[in-house]
Design a protein around this motif. Structure first.
Motif, PDB file in Angstrom:
ATOM      1  N   ASP A   1      -0.140   5.205   7.926  1.00  0.00           N
ATOM      2  CA  ASP A   1      -0.409   4.016   7.312  1.00  0.00           C
ATOM      3  C   ASP A   1      -0.170   2.842   8.472  1.00  0.00           C
ATOM      4  O   ASP A   1      -0.814   1.831   8.332  1.00  0.00           O
ATOM      5  CB  ASP A   1       0.803   3.858   6.299  1.00  0.00           C
TER       6      ASP A   1
ATOM      7  N   LYS B   1       0.886   4.051  -2.995  1.00  0.00           N
ATOM      8  CA  LYS B   1       0.520   5.224  -2.574  1.00  0.00           C
ATOM      9  C   LYS B   1       1.455   6.006  -3.244  1.00  0.00           C
ATOM     10  O   LYS B   1       1.180   7.242  -4.012  1.00  0.00           O
ATOM     11  CB  LYS B   1       0.423   5.316  -1.141  1.00  0.00           C
TER      12      LYS B   1
ATOM     13  N   ARG C   1       0.847  -1.217   0.200  1.00  0.00           N
ATOM     14  CA  ARG C   1       0.053   0.001  -0.056  1.00  0.00           C
ATOM     15  C   ARG C   1       0.849   1.137   0.033  1.00  0.00           C
ATOM     16  O   ARG C   1       0.510   2.176  -0.564  1.00  0.00           O
ATOM     17  CB  ARG C   1      -0.799   0.070   1.219  1.00  0.00           C
TER      18      ARG C   1
ATOM     19  N   PRO D   1      -5.216   4.433  -3.910  1.00  0.00           N
ATOM     20  CA  PRO D   1      -4.184   5.360  -3.730  1.00  0.00           C
ATOM     21  C   PRO D   1      -4.126   6.504  -4.303  1.00  0.00           C
ATOM     22  O   PRO D   1      -4.364   6.076  -5.618  1.00  0.00           O
ATOM     23  CB  PRO D   1      -2.869   4.470  -3.529  1.00  0.00           C
TER      24      PRO D   1
END
Length: 352
Positions: free
Chosen positions: A205, A33, A29, A161
């Motif tokens: 995060d 992102k 992720r 994202p």
């Protein structure tokens, strides 16, 4: 600068194509992102390079065929526009703009009327978020007897994202929101002023991004409650976490499991602590100059919703519009655009 970004982008592209990365969802992720944040820069850079090549070719051909002169002029205009866009994309921006957020909506002065207004604000944000492709999750809710909101915690996340995540949109909303209208509880028809508070935090995060010592927190469990405090289940699954050094209290009762509620409450606590730390550092760095819009004191009244005149006024930028029903229905585009433009102008002024 662009060369560095191109190298970083190619490195991220290679990481995303590595199957091992996707065995760690959090790492995947983070990489995804950052890749999404850089994509508009790379796309604009590629279009600019292509337009420059086409412009050079059109100029060469215009020497033999006058019809290509018009194409060369068009490409010259396009190049200027792309260079301006690239400069804007490369300009310093809020490092949290791509982040998800935690939002808290709390009723303020005004009793039941304030709680009803807080509920309307929460619905306004939910409608806007869902209309613009964000996912909204209610983490905690304490309702008043008439169905208003005493205290509500929301998580707002981008479905994919993006360079412009939830923080880039909702970061301006922290502060005191004031309403002027005749309350449903008022029998004399008198206009009353009530208030609700909104707090907005970028969500880290991972909790590991913020250090929280076990000895600094107290965890209490209790039964989830609904309107007027009535119990809605028979197990003590709701969790309240108190951060002893700061006095911050976070609750979560959305999940059926105590473990899940604690994990989510820890995420909210991490977001609040991160924001406190960054605001303290920013305040220290900003001494002697005016704070930018997003760092204004949360206790300051930022907006008034006047029902008799159907007017919405944002006091920070002098924005006024007579479309109150549409705004409360989630039509916040014009207001949010005005706030973003004001922030951009402030940033450019600070940099110059």
């Amino acid at each position: 600068m662009v060369d560095d970004i191109l190298a970083e982008y190619q490195g991220l592209e290679a990481q995303l194509s590595d199957p091992d990365l996707h065995n760690d969802p959090a790492a995947a992720r983070r990489v995804g992102k950052r890749f999404s944040e850089l994509q508009p820069v790379i796309q604009t850079w590629n279009r600019l390079a292509e337009a420059k090549d086409d412009h050079e070719a059109a100029r060469e051909m215009a020497r033999e065929d006058a019809e290509f002169a018009e194409e060369a002029d068009r490409l010259e205009t396009e190049i200027a526009e792309l260079e301006e866009k690239l400069a804007d994309l490369l300009a310093p921006r809020d490092p949290h703009d791509g982040d998800d957020i935690v939002m808290e909506v709390k009723s303020g002065a005004g009793g039941e009327e304030a709680a009803l207004f807080a509920g309307e604000l929460a619905r306004m944000y939910q409608r806007y978020a869902e209309r613009h492709g964000f996912t909204v999750e209610v983490l905690d809710l304490a309702e008043s007897d008439l169905g208003g909101v005493k205290d509500m915690t929301l998580s707002i996340r981008a479905k994919q994202p993006s360079r412009d995540g939830a923080w880039s949109v909702f970061k301006f909303e922290g502060g005191v929101h004031r309403v002027q209208r005749v309350p449903v509880t008022e029998s004399q028809g008198r206009i009353q002023t009530s208030a609700a508070g909104v707090l907005v935090y970028p969500e880290p995060d991972e909790i590991e991004d913020v250090e929280i010592d076990d000895k600094d927190i107290r965890v209490d469990v209790y039964r989830s409650s609904g309107k007027g405090g009535q119990g809605v289940n028979t197990t003590d699954s709701a969790v309240r976490i108190t951060h002893l050094p700061t006095g911050i209290v976070v609750t979560c009762q959305k999940e059926r499991s105590q473990i899940q509620n604690k994990a989510r409450a820890m995420q909210v606590l991490a977001a609040r602590l991160q924001q406190m730390r960054e605001e303290a550092a920013e305040q220290e760095a900003a001494e002697g100059r005016a704070a930018q819009i997003r760092t204004m004191d949360r206790s300051e009244r930022i907006r008034t919703y006047n029902f008799p005149e159907s007017r919405v006024s944002d006091h920070r930028i002098g924005y006024k519009a007579n479309n109150l029903d549409a705004v409360l229905g989630g039509d916040l585009d014009a207001l949010f655009t005005a706030l973003r433009e004001a922030e951009r102008a402030s940033r450019l002024e600070t940099e110059s």
